[in-house]
Design an enzyme around this catalytic site. Structure first.
Site, mmCIF file in Angstrom:
data_model
loop_
_atom_site.group_PDB
_atom_site.id
_atom_site.type_symbol
_atom_site.label_atom_id
_atom_site.label_comp_id
_atom_site.label_asym_id
_atom_site.label_seq_id
_atom_site.Cartn_x
_atom_site.Cartn_y
_atom_site.Cartn_z
ATOM 1 N N ASP A 13 0.387 -40.672 36.479
ATOM 2 C CA ASP A 13 0.512 -42.124 36.503
ATOM 3 C C ASP A 13 0.811 -42.698 35.133
ATOM 4 O OD1 ASP A 13 -2.045 -41.553 35.423
ATOM 5 O OD2 ASP A 13 -2.576 -43.656 35.776
ATOM 6 N N ASP A 59 -1.912 -34.765 36.981
ATOM 7 C CA ASP A 59 -2.671 -35.428 35.945
ATOM 8 C C ASP A 59 -4.031 -35.753 36.539
ATOM 9 O OD1 ASP A 59 -3.225 -36.833 33.609
ATOM 10 O OD2 ASP A 59 -2.662 -38.712 34.576
ATOM 11 N N GLY A 82 -5.034 -34.592 29.552
ATOM 12 C CA GLY A 82 -5.303 -34.714 28.129
ATOM 13 C C GLY A 82 -6.780 -34.948 27.863
ATOM 14 N N ARG A 112 -7.134 -31.198 27.493
ATOM 15 C CA ARG A 112 -6.834 -31.499 26.087
ATOM 16 C C ARG A 112 -5.407 -31.088 25.733
ATOM 17 N NH1 ARG A 112 -9.037 -35.099 24.181
ATOM 18 N NH2 ARG A 112 -11.238 -35.273 23.758
#
Lengths: 339, 1049
Positions: free
Chosen positions: B672, B269, B541, B646
């Site tokens: 996380d 991430d 994201g 995204r």
């Protein structure tokens, strides 16, 4: 700073164990250890091998087969299982002094004392002289646990049942006369067997202990009559019985019968002709077993054992050869790299 | 009233306070802010760091206080629970009216309420129905590949056991027929046995029982104990303890440790994992002069601040005092630069008391910029609908705000038009250098070049850059534009045309560089892991620009790369599609022109050069479809760096699953936030970053620690060791059981296949538990081949684990072969020697008990010597266990063979006296020595020769040499825009409409009413204007990509 340290109870302990920093010996297979190691092992093995081989060569062994399968064998007519109380005599000669003490073994081959069911078919409680097992023998003894009349068999089980009761008499033929060689039957069993593992019940006379028990089916006489002349060799502590009960690991085995340590034969069997009188009573032909007697003397390492010496020599030589190969490989592959 | 999350039910109305996590999917009913607005941060949900705004349905926003809310009896009809984070459809029926509900009215679980004192919400979905939980994927039972291999092997061994049983049963049948029937005189068959076949069947089962020690039952227990030990070592590791957040690493699963040594793919991430989610104003270029270079990066760094400025932000750090000098001297460019920063933004401020300013920024970038201006003396104080009040070098100035030209992703810039107290109208603009530099007045080309050089430098360092410019407007220009602007009202195309028209002829002021602060040691860690042949994919994201920027700043993307492919299709209009196709082979690279000349080829294997792939969520959705996924994975794996941006939480998991499916590699996911949970669950190993706000990821993870950089220690040190230890353990374990058990097999041929064991029953019972378990456990727990620093210095040491070289089927067969060889030696050497041997008093040694004791002793000695050879790291424990086990063996043997036990249980301890009679015989010891040497010498020679002829890297890692880590800041030659702005459009309108102003300030500007609440409709319209995804485009994209890849080859 001190305060800060107090503030972190979560901080793991800084010990050699938790941080995996324990002092440790980290051996390496370096050429400096392995190659000399191989040479050392090799030389040591060669040395031991030579010593063993020489010792073994000095041991005399005389093996006499008396199964009686061959027509010309003196025991041929005895090998018929229907024959009862057959005695045959084996003639043999010794060319030079058979150094004493001489040990007299009987041997059996293709006889499976190591068969599991055979091996467990015994009651060590009985043999330890525990009278409670006299009434109710260990159930592993089946089918030699109770006789037809439901009397408990003592000693029970297969091992005891098919004891090879041999009677050998050895004669030296001196001037046509048979001179009996005295045979010493004492101390032929393991010390622990005689003193610890096997015990007669503490009942006098001994036969009372065997009241309402049956003798094993194959036995000509009950246990308390194995050697009525000597109470220290009677019952369960009869030496021949002890030797038989220590069952063999392999189907071909020999067991100690007597020592020749007495009288004129204390230094060994002198050269000459001998005859061996055999009470042939243990049929083995049905399962193509063989019977033999063996005379042998021993050294510090026991009886004759060529294999041990040869194996040591071979392995020792291989080690030395291997060390040379490794040295060559090491020299070829290691030195150029280090330059 | 406080209630636990578990008690939240659908239909409840709950109150949330500022900075609280949203507990369930809520329909926002009302909030403390005007117009039922509230702000949320969705970093946990989608990883983007900007603030988002939500508004309640107008009718419910008036239900201010709890009493009114209690009266609320509306009925909500909505879609069933699903995992789409950006869509919600529902209807509210209340007081006989219908109200449409959209995502704009929803607060999703996992968001954090920001800048809003309190709000009330109606629970729509709770617990597992929430969109977050719908995205989190199924929890799977994780097992390591070694586990699976072990199970297969145990099955094989079981089959082998059955085979042995059959062989021996057949042997028994033959024996009973040929010999046993004849031997019945001495050994009659059991009454129940009526023939040799029945006897064979019984023998089969007897042998299955006797030989079952080849199937190592204690293996599983031992493996778990070892893994537990490894987990504790991870928990105890001080070097994985973060003193800042006071958290130690934690192995939350104890069953995966050796898989840590086999990882090939890391999915990381971005937000909170690679980055700290802190933006700091790092550098700037003003009028061709670059500020912010740290002169001595290692020395003490004095913070720069204006001494007498009361309202500065104490957290702000800037280390170049020449900039301060320049401000103090009153350099006009510098002042204008900071003035721009203090005016051109969409931040709301709140001044609770004098000097205590709180900025409510929708993106941390903006906050960083405005805070920078504030600390250099240009303090943004407050805004109303039409004014902005600042304090410039201690002097309060109020500007009239004429217009906000809002940001959007296409424009990549935002502007404000203000009138200063002197009446001069000026347009201030900030935005991506690529767009801004084209809109400058065509003079001062030098300045433009220098500034653009500076920005490129910043970008190469991975900083987020913005260019700043202004334009003076005359009154006529303004009025003309203002009219056209109003005509264009709400028409998006016209509006952007109007913006385009005025954002021209600007004068460059300079550029800013903001650092999206990486976690400590991130680039170094990624570099080290890639040296260890571990591929890192960023899966986030967040926006593409941000992700790419982070890719550069953590050196995953470098300017040396042959090509960087960007697949950034949107669910957008057709024209964008075409543009997207063009974009595939473009962004910045050498050799793009070759494309048309090369014939297509699919030889993905021999691709040379470094490629990077950046793909966004929409395109990824197509790439993950069944017929595309294989091509996608081949393409992606041919690239050195892969960044997915995204993407939804579920897509994260899908990417992981895809790699698991096609590459059969061990994957590790690290994250996380709650949006990483699905990925963490589906990867072989999930790692959670702890010590942050949310603990969802940690709860789902297998390992947790607080810093990304601990990953290198987890994998390269703990993982490597674990794998090594486990493999050595398994090899030895199988070996020792085979060496032990197969002796019975050989003995079977000499005892009439009667299932007679070679050893005493006590030895059989204790062999695995007492005599041989502890030394191998100690090796499995403590062994080290190279020290930890070495494995970090030589990351290549990690590779054997990835290729599964230390324990696989081949290694297993080698161990088994060694075990069988040992058993042959252990049986036949005593067999050959003892058959004719006798004691020195003439008693033969052929009896069974002597044989048993000799073989057992030889076995224990051989396996002890073998474990000594296998142990490479002799700690005190290894010594104690190895010597202790040997000591134990002799002690227990003498005890079991003692008179005391025999006299109590004569039928169970019938080996009485065997030990002392046997072990006093020199022949027995000669036998044992011979057997040991025959077993060990070939192993020793083989290992030595292997060490010489084919040394492993771990063998060669001997001499001290520190890794020369080149400075990870070297700049590449090519140019790249570092533009990345965590901003969302819509906020400009929010301000100009006055929606988010407090009533007091709203009252001042009553005219605002004409704008009504259309801003939120605009937002919605923009969001949903997208047409359904066009599949053919993504297909073409990937095909094109393949083509390009092979062309560049």
């Amino acid at each position: 700073m001190v305060k800060e340290e107090n503030e972190s109870p979560n901080r793991p302990d800084n010990t050699a164990f938790t941080q995996q920093r324990l002092p440790a010996w980290q051996p390496m297979l370096s050429a400096g250890i392995v190659i000399p190691g191989f040479v050392l092992i090799g030389l040591a093995f060669i040395g031991i091998g030579v010593a063993l081989l020489i010792t073994s060569r000095n041991i005399q062994v005389l093996e006499l087969d008396y199964t009686g399968t061959e027509q010309n064998s003196p025991c041929f007519q005895c090998s018929d299982p229907d024959q009862q109380d057959c005695v045959c005599t084996l003639q043999f000669s010794i060319n030079s002094l058979f150094e004493g003490p001489v040990f007299f073994y009987y041997g059996l081959s293709n006889y499976f004392q190591n068969y599991r069911r055979y091996g467990v078919s015994r009651d060590d409680g009985q043999l330890y002289g525990d009278l409670s097992y006299f009434k109710e023998p260990y159930d592993q003894c089946e089918p030699y646990r109770f006789d037809r009349n439901k009397r408990p068999i003592v000693p029970c089980g297969s091992v005891a049942n098919c004891i090879a009761v041999y009677t050998f008499r050895l004669f030296q033929i001196v001037n046509g006369q048979q001179k009996e060689v005295p045979l010493d039957g004492k101390g032929i069993a393991w010390w622990t067997d005689y003193n610890i593992k096997f015990r007669n019940p503490t009942v006098t006379p001994l036969r009372n202990a065997f009241n309402s028990t049956a003798k094993p089916l194959f036995w000509p006489r009950p246990a308390y009559e194995l050697d009525p002349s000597d109470p220290a060799n009677n019952g369960f502590i009869n030496q021949d019985f002890l030797v038989w009960m220590r069952r063999a690991a392999l189907p071909d085995f020999r067991k100690l019968y007597r020592r020749i340590t007495e009288g004129d034969y204390a230094n060994g069997l002198p050269a000459g002709n001998y005859s061996l009188e055999i009470a042939y009573n243990y049929p083995v032909l049905s399962f193509s077993g063989r019977k033999m007697v063996v005379f042998s003397n021993v050294s510090w390492m026991g009886g004759k054992n060529e294999f041990l010496g040869i194996a040591y020599l071979v392995i020792g030589t291989l080690c030395v050869v291997m060390s040379v190969v490794m040295l060559i490989v090491y020299a070829k592959f290691k030195f150029p790299e280090e330059d | 009233m406080n209630e636990k999350w578990m008690n939240v039910r659908v239909g409840d109305i709950i109150k949330l306070e500022n900075n609280q996590f949203v507990a369930a999917d809520l329909l926002l009913l009302s909030s403390s802010e005007p117009h039922g607005l509230c702000y949320i941060e969705t970093a946990e949900l989608d990883g983007s760091t900007n603030m988002k705004v939500r508004q309640s349905v107008s009718v419910t926003s008036e239900l201010g206080d709890p009493n009114n809310l209690a009266q609320f009896n509306g009925e909500v009809v909505c879609e069933p629970p699903n995992n789409k984070l950006d869509r919600f459809r529902g209807m509210l029926y209340w007081r006989e009216k219908k109200y449409t509900l959209t995502n704009q009215n929803m607060l999703l679980r996992g968001c954090v309420l920001r800048n809003t004192e309190a709000c009330y919400g109606l629970v729509i979905f709770a617990g597992p129905d929430t969109k977050l939980m719908q995205n989190s994927g199924r929890t799977k039972f994780k097992r390591t590949s070694i586990d699976r291999l072990m199970n297969t092997l145990v099955l094989w061994i079981f089959a082998f056991l059955v085979c042995m049983g059959i062989v021996l049963a057949v042997g028994n049948a033959v024996w009973e027929r040929e010999v046993g029937t004849l031997f019945q005189h001495y050994l009659p068959w059991d009454p129940s046995v009526n023939g040799f076949l029945f006897s064979a069947v019984r023998t089969f089962w007897s042998y299955v029982i006797i030989l079952n020690t080849v199937v190592p039952i204690s293996l599983y227990v031992s493996v778990e104990v070892i893994r537990l030990g490894h987990s504790y070592f991870i928990n105890w590791d001080q070097l994985m303890f973060c003193s800042k957040c006071n958290t130690a690493a934690e192995a939350r699963t104890t069953t995966l440790s050796e898989e840590l040594g086999q990882v090939e793919y890391i999915f990381s991430d971005k937000t909170g994992t690679l980055t700290q989610n802190i933006m700091s104003f790092k550098k700037c270029s003003i009028n061709g002069h670059s500020y912010g270079e740290v002169a001595d990066p290692l020395g003490p760094q004095p913070k720069v601040s204006i001494p007498n400025l009361k309202i500065s932000n104490p957290d702000f750090c800037f280390y170049d005092d020449t900039l301060l000098e320049s401000v103090k001297v009153g350099d006009s460019h510098t002042q204008e630069f900071f003035r721009l920063l203090s005016l051109c933004h969409t931040i709301m401020s709140e001044e609770k008391s004098e000097g205590e300013l709180v900025y409510k920024a929708q993106s941390p970038d903006e906050s960083a910029l405005v805070t920078a201006a504030r600390n250099f003396g240009f303090v943004f104080r407050s805004r109303t609908l039409g004014t902005i009040t600042t304090t410039e070098m201690g002097r309060t100035v109020t500007y009239t705000l004429l217009a906000i030209l809002d940001f959007n992703n296409a424009r990549k810039r935002m502007s404000v038009i203000v009138r200063n107290p002197e009446g001069r109208i000026r347009l201030y603009c900030k935005g991506a250098d690529t767009v801004l530099l084209q809109r400058l007045r065509p003079c001062k080309q030098d300045l433009i070049n220098i500034t653009s050089d500076h920005l490129n430098e910043y970008a190469a360092d991975g900083l987020r850059t913005l260019a700043l410019a202004y334009r003076d407007l005359t009154e006529e220009q303004w009025e003309m534009w203002s009219e056209s602007h109003q005509c264009a009202d709400k028409e998006e195309d016209l509006l952007s045309a109007a913006y385009e028209q005025i954002e021209q002829d600007m004068t460059l002021l300079g550029g800013t560089a903001i650092e999206d602060k990486l976690q400590e040691g991130v680039p170094e860690t990624i570099a080290l892991l890639s040296l260890a042949n571990i591929k890192t994919w960023i899966v986030t994201g967040d926006k593409q620009e941000t992700a790419v920027n982070i890719g550069y700043s953590c050196k995953m993307l470098t300017d040396d790369m042959t090509q960087v492919f960007i697949i950034s299709g949107h669910n957008g209009e057709r024209e964008e599609v075409v543009e997207g196709c063009g974009e595939v082979c473009f962004m910045k690279f050498k050799g793009a022109g070759k494309q048309s000349q090369c014939p297509p080829s699919n030889r993905m294997d021999n691709i040379s050069g470094d490629f990077a792939l950046i793909i966004n969520g929409h395109s990824l959705a197509h790439a993950l479809e069944a017929d595309m996924e294989e091509e996608f994975i081949t393409t992606a794996c041919a690239c050195k760096a892969v960044i997915c941006c995204r993407v939804t939480p579920l897509q994260k998991a899908q990417v992981v699953e895809l790699v698991k499916k096609y590459k059969r590699a061990v994957t590790l996911a690290i994250g996380d936030g709650a949006n990483d949970v699905s990925m963490i669950k589906s990867a072989h190993i999930g790692v959670g970053i702890s010590g942050q706000e949310g603990i969802q990821a940690v709860l789902a993870s297998d390992y947790s620690f607080s810093q990304f950089r601990f990953l290198q220690r987890l994998l390269l040190v703990h993982g490597r060791w674990s794998y090594l230890r486990m493999c050595r353990f398994l090899c030895y374990f199988f070996y020792k059981n085979f060496a032990f058990t197969m002796v019975h097999f050989w003995f079977g041929f000499f005892c009439g296949f009667s299932a007679q064991t070679v050893y005493d029953q006590f030895f059989i019972t204790l062999y695995n538990i007492v005599y041989t378990s502890l030394p191998v456990l100690a090796m499995g727990i403590f062994d080290q081949d190279v020290p930890d620093q070495r494995s970090l210095e030589y990351p290549k040491l990690y590779e054997p684990g990835q290729f599964n070289l230390l324990f696989n089927k081949k290694e297993f067969f080698i161990c088994i072969a060694q075990g069988i060889y040992t058993s042959v030696v252990l049986f036949f050497v005593p067999y050959a020697i003892l058959a004719n041997a006798s004691q020195s008093n003439g008693e033969p040694l052929t009896d069974y008990q002597t044989f048993a004791v000799t073989t057992a002793t030889a076995l224990v000695i051989v396996v002890s010597v073998q474990i000594s050879l296998d142990t490479g790291f002799w700690t005190i424990f290894n010594h104690v266990f190895v010597w202790g086990s040997l000591g134990c063996y002799f002690t227990i043997m003498f005890a079991v063979h003692s008179q005391t036990l025999f006299s109590s249980f004569p039928n169970h301890f019938h080996f009485v006296g065997s030990a002392q009679s046997t072990l006093l015989q020199p022949v027995v010891w000669l036998t044992i020595a011979l057997a040991t040497v025959i077993c060990i010498v070939p192993v020793l020679a083989f290992r030595f020769l292997k060490l010489d002829l084919k040394p492993q890297l771990s063998d060669t890692v001997r001499k001290t040499r520190t890794l020369t880590s080149g400075r990870l800041g070297a700049r590449g030659g090519s140019r790249r825009s570092g533009y990345a702005f965590a901003h969302q459009e819509g906020f400009g309108e929010l301000i100009t409409s006055g929606k988010n102003m407090r009533l007091s300030s709203l009252a001042l500007a009553s005219f605002a009413s004409r704008h009504s609440s259309s801003w939120i409709d605009t937002l919605r319209r923009k969001k949903h204007a997208h047409t359904p995804p066009s599949r053919w485009r993504a297909v073409r994209l990937v095909h094109l990509l393949l083509l390009t890849l092979s062309c560049c080859n």
